[in-house]
Design a protein around this motif. Sequence first.
Motif, PDB file in Angstrom:
ATOM      1  N   SER A  27      32.883  44.512  35.554  1.00  0.00           N
ATOM      2  CA  SER A  27      33.740  43.792  35.205  1.00  0.00           C
ATOM      3  C   SER A  27      33.377  42.699  35.072  1.00  0.00           C
ATOM      4  O   SER A  27      33.471  41.484  35.511  1.00  0.00           O
ATOM      5  CB  SER A  27      34.525  43.743  36.516  1.00  0.00           C
ATOM      6  OG  SER A  27      35.201  45.073  36.805  1.00  0.00           O
ATOM      7  N   LEU A  28      32.474  42.599  33.333  1.00  0.00           N
ATOM      8  CA  LEU A  28      31.758  41.007  33.703  1.00  0.00           C
ATOM      9  C   LEU A  28      32.713  39.890  32.906  1.00  0.00           C
ATOM     10  O   LEU A  28      34.101  40.692  32.759  1.00  0.00           O
ATOM     11  CB  LEU A  28      30.424  40.513  33.138  1.00  0.00           C
ATOM     12  CG  LEU A  28      29.378  41.248  33.387  1.00  0.00           C
ATOM     13  CD1 LEU A  28      28.347  41.679  32.650  1.00  0.00           C
ATOM     14  CD2 LEU A  28      28.414  40.208  34.138  1.00  0.00           C
ATOM     15  N   LYS A  29      32.810  38.648  33.577  1.00  0.00           N
ATOM     16  CA  LYS A  29      33.397  38.037  34.565  1.00  0.00           C
ATOM     17  C   LYS A  29      33.816  36.415  33.257  1.00  0.00           C
ATOM     18  O   LYS A  29      31.781  36.237  33.165  1.00  0.00           O
ATOM     19  CB  LYS A  29      34.257  37.039  35.239  1.00  0.00           C
ATOM     20  CG  LYS A  29      35.478  38.428  35.882  1.00  0.00           C
ATOM     21  CD  LYS A  29      35.761  37.757  37.277  1.00  0.00           C
ATOM     22  CE  LYS A  29      36.384  38.744  38.010  1.00  0.00           C
ATOM     23  NZ  LYS A  29      36.798  38.463  39.174  1.00  0.00           N
ATOM     24  N   PRO A  30      33.966  35.477  32.443  1.00  0.00           N
ATOM     25  CA  PRO A  30      33.905  34.410  31.506  1.00  0.00           C
ATOM     26  C   PRO A  30      32.891  33.364  32.548  1.00  0.00           C
ATOM     27  O   PRO A  30      32.101  32.468  32.057  1.00  0.00           O
ATOM     28  CB  PRO A  30      34.729  33.592  31.436  1.00  0.00           C
ATOM     29  CG  PRO A  30      35.427  35.270  31.101  1.00  0.00           C
ATOM     30  CD  PRO A  30      35.531  35.756  32.486  1.00  0.00           C
ATOM     31  N   GLU A  31      33.211  33.504  34.114  1.00  0.00           N
ATOM     32  CA  GLU A  31      32.721  32.613  34.495  1.00  0.00           C
ATOM     33  C   GLU A  31      30.864  33.604  35.365  1.00  0.00           C
ATOM     34  O   GLU A  31      30.278  32.906  35.998  1.00  0.00           O
ATOM     35  CB  GLU A  31      33.310  32.247  35.846  1.00  0.00           C
ATOM     36  CG  GLU A  31      34.083  33.669  37.001  1.00  0.00           C
ATOM     37  CD  GLU A  31      35.019  34.004  36.287  1.00  0.00           C
ATOM     38  OE1 GLU A  31      35.288  33.677  35.355  1.00  0.00           O
ATOM     39  OE2 GLU A  31      35.760  34.310  37.434  1.00  0.00           O
TER      40      GLU A  31
END
Length: 122
Positions: A84-88
């Motif tokens: 669930s990698l996020k932009p941050e």
Amino acid sequence: QVQLVESGGGLVQPGGSLRLSCAASGSIVSINTMGWYRQAPGKQRELVAAITRGGRINYADSVKGRFTISRDNAKKTVDLQMNSLKPEDPAVYYCNADRVYYSGSYYPSDYWGQGTQVTVSS
């Protein structure tokens, strides 16, 4: 005496997954804690996750529930499964080995890998 070699970084879309691996080599007798840190441009290096030789784990609040750290003491490896990698999350991720004793050493030392880039972009 001791080297940490990382692998597994790369480009992934938001919501995707990556797995980072780090292998320690050298005449290592013991490693207390192995972990992953990250540093984004303009920011300080921060702890992502760490695991002691006994299996005690610490996660940064920002990655709890998404990242999983694991370690193989016999192989002297530490992995970081990132879901669930996020932009941050984009940063250079560094492997760390804390309080390392190697053959002939009297005092423990800390070691860092060269870093691997993680990019999250659609």
